[in-house]
Design an enzyme around this catalytic site. Structure first.
Site, PDB file in Angstrom:
ATOM      1  N   TYR A 149      -1.247  12.692 -16.549  1.00  0.00           N
ATOM      2  CA  TYR A 149       0.001  12.551 -15.802  1.00  0.00           C
ATOM      3  C   TYR A 149       0.211  11.078 -15.479  1.00  0.00           C
ATOM      4  O   TYR A 149      -0.722  10.395 -15.066  1.00  0.00           O
ATOM      5  CB  TYR A 149      -0.064  13.360 -14.505  1.00  0.00           C
ATOM      6  N   ASP A 244      -4.005   3.749 -17.190  1.00  0.00           N
ATOM      7  CA  ASP A 244      -3.349   4.170 -15.958  1.00  0.00           C
ATOM      8  C   ASP A 244      -4.439   4.510 -14.941  1.00  0.00           C
ATOM      9  O   ASP A 244      -5.046   5.577 -14.990  1.00  0.00           O
ATOM     10  CB  ASP A 244      -2.430   5.367 -16.224  1.00  0.00           C
ATOM     11  N   LYS A 272      -1.588   4.517  -5.332  1.00  0.00           N
ATOM     12  CA  LYS A 272      -2.405   5.267  -4.368  1.00  0.00           C
ATOM     13  C   LYS A 272      -3.249   4.362  -3.464  1.00  0.00           C
ATOM     14  O   LYS A 272      -2.715   3.819  -2.500  1.00  0.00           O
ATOM     15  CB  LYS A 272      -3.216   6.346  -5.096  1.00  0.00           C
TER      16      LYS A 272
HETATM   17  C1  LIG Z   1      -0.210   9.809  -8.929  1.00  0.00           C
HETATM   18  C2  LIG Z   1      -0.203   9.242 -10.291  1.00  0.00           C
HETATM   19  C3  LIG Z   1       0.921   8.586 -10.816  1.00  0.00           C
HETATM   20  C4  LIG Z   1       2.244   8.552 -10.096  1.00  0.00           C
HETATM   21  O1  LIG Z   1       2.165   7.876  -8.888  1.00  0.00           O
HETATM   22  P1  LIG Z   1       3.291   8.169  -7.769  1.00  0.00           P
HETATM   23  O2  LIG Z   1       2.965   7.176  -6.687  1.00  0.00           O
HETATM   24  O3  LIG Z   1       3.111   9.596  -7.355  1.00  0.00           O
HETATM   25  O4  LIG Z   1       4.606   7.917  -8.384  1.00  0.00           O
HETATM   26  C5  LIG Z   1       0.810   7.968 -12.043  1.00  0.00           C
HETATM   27  N1  LIG Z   1      -0.336   8.001 -12.736  1.00  0.00           N
HETATM   28  C6  LIG Z   1      -1.434   8.638 -12.274  1.00  0.00           C
HETATM   29  C7  LIG Z   1      -2.690   8.609 -13.083  1.00  0.00           C
HETATM   30  C8  LIG Z   1      -1.391   9.302 -11.056  1.00  0.00           C
HETATM   31  O5  LIG Z   1      -2.465   9.967 -10.625  1.00  0.00           O
END
Ligand SMILES: *Cc1c(COP(=O)(O)O)cnc(C)c1O
Length: 439
Positions: A149, A244, A272
């Site tokens: 994701y 990511d 995060k």
């Molecule tokens: C949470 C997450 C996102 C998206 O971040 P948001 O702050 O919710 O937009 C993108 N990549 C990864 C791996 C994530 O866990």
């Protein structure tokens, strides 16, 4: 369900008001408890490893706001930084000192990168990094992996099928197929599939984006050799490799999976933890790539609240705490303790299941055999058990994500006693669910 403005709201329970005023009663879908039994409690307060709901019930929290709260709730140093900063104004739309300091703190931990650009979410960070990769290579096609994701923007909102490379079809309404036609979806843990795709379309691929520690569809730990294979394919074909690290950054090591794997990506996205509970994301890379961003280059990215002093102060205070000696060793030890306790409980109750863990990130793989490394190997029995396990855990004071596909996060605020409480609550909940008749 529509509520006229004159209705005294006290007449309606809060959950009904939430559902009458917001789709699903939430601002982010999994919070609605659609995949588990029971209704979501309203949280009123967090302190360290604990959460309190409106009825005053206390929980040991293993969600940590879905990843950001590596220091637990309301860490005094973070709260103090935010309060002090807020008194001087919330946002100026101008570069601030805390922003420079947080940028430097990030780059110290990710030494491959020369420059970082802030956003207000992880989604924006990946979306903009992808645009940058396309701008830098002059190519259009991007590759993602099934079960990873990367936020809710159109291009990567694609699940695809299992098996070999799947032509990108959107997995959300409202995303035109034309928007995802340039997105290739590969299975994780499969060197041959990646090689085949590059043999076919390598010269068109701008970027391979992967969670180097996939943690959004269970915890699908990847082999080092697989990540190295992606690095070589990108090198061979002139594509960029984007890690990511919105979850893994600052979580599994100061420099995330980039540090742990020793692989040098071209771009890294974080989020995060970097905001310490405030809305922050960031993407980083080498000078020659990052200088293609506006205002120095042709690739546009902007944000009204990006780099705002409040969010920067929270992030800076959080990373400063993570500099304290022994922090990552403590996270590892607490994570290991939780894993051992849960494992003993699964054995005791005779449930064939595994636990995947990287440091302070854990996932209950509620299926026989070792935890899977690819999404198509995640079975459907787990979610069925979990939908009943979740309310039983909640009832016993253990706050877990309301989805079998979500991981648990341990924070530095979790004492051994908190971990033991989480183990006991899990054990009691599991016992209760396995002895009752299936729903
Ligand atoms: C949470 C997450 C996102 C998206 O971040 P948001 O702050 O919710 O937009 C993108 N990549 C990864 C791996 C994530 O866990």
């Amino acid at each position: 369900m529509s509520v006229p403005p004159s209705t005294p709201h006290d007449d309606l329970p809060l959950l009904a008001r939430a559902r009458a005023s917001m789709p699903g009663g939430v601002s982010s879908p999994v919070r609605a408890f659609g995949a588990v039994q029971g209704d979501p409690p309203f949280v009123v307060r967090g302190e360290g490893a604990q959460l309190f709901d409106r009825s005053g019930k206390r929980y040991v929290d293993l969600v940590g706001s879905w990843g950001p709260l590596i220091l637990g709730h309301a860490h005094p140093a973070v709260v103090e930084a935010v309060q002090r900063t807020a008194a001087d104004g919330l946002s100026f739309g101008a570069t601030c000192e805390a922003e420079v300091e947080l940028a430097e703190a990030i780059l110290r931990r990710f030494p491959f990168a020369d420059r970082v650009r802030f956003t207000s979410s992880g989604t924006e960070a990946v979306m903009s990094a992808l645009r940058l990769a396309r701008g830098a290579t002059g190519r259009d096609r991007v590759v993602k992996f099934e079960g990873c994701y990367h936020g809710h923007f159109d291009a990567l909102l694609v699940k695809g099928g299992s098996g070999l490379a799947t032509f990108g079809t959107p997995s959300s309404g409202g995303v035109p197929e034309a928007f995802t036609a340039l997105t290739e979806v590969l299975p994780l843990d499969d060197e041959a599939a990646a090689s085949a795709l590059f043999a076919d379309k390598g010269s068109e691929i701008a970027c391979v984006v992967i969670e180097p520690m996939p943690a959004n569809a269970g915890l699908l730990e990847q082999r080092q050799a697989f990540l190295e294979h992606l690095r070589s394919l990108c090198d061979e074909h002139g594509a960029l490799l984007l890690f990511d690290e919105v979850i893994s950054g600052f979580r599994v090591a100061p420099g995330g999976m980039t540090e742990r794997s020793g692989i040098r990506p071209d771009l890294v996205t974080v989020g995060k933890i970097v905001g310490g509970g405030m809305p922050v994301g960031a993407f980083m890379g080498s000078e020659n790539v990052m200088e293609l961003l506006a205002p120095n280059g042709p690739v546009y990215h902007a944000g009204t609240l990006s780099g705002n002093p409040l969010a920067m102060a929270a992030g800076r205070a959080t990373l400063a705490q993570l500099d304290e000696p022994g922090v990552y060793a403590t996270l590892e030890a607490r994570g290991a303790r939780l894993e051992q306790g849960w494992r003993a409980s699964l054995d005791k109750h005779g449930l064939p299941a595994g636990i995947a863990r990287v440091g302070s990130v854990l996932w209950l793989s509620l299926q026989p055999g070792p935890p899977p490394r690819a999404f198509h190997l995640v079975g459907e029995d787990g979610p069925r058990i979990y939908s009943r396990l979740h309310p039983a855990m909640l009832e016993r004071g253990l706050w877990m994500a309301p989805s079998a596909y979500e991981v648990a996060f341990v924070s530095t605020a979790h004492s051994e006693a908190d971990i033991d409480e989480a183990i006991a609550a899990f054990d009691a909940a599991l016992g209760a669910v396995l002895t009752e008749a299936p729903a």
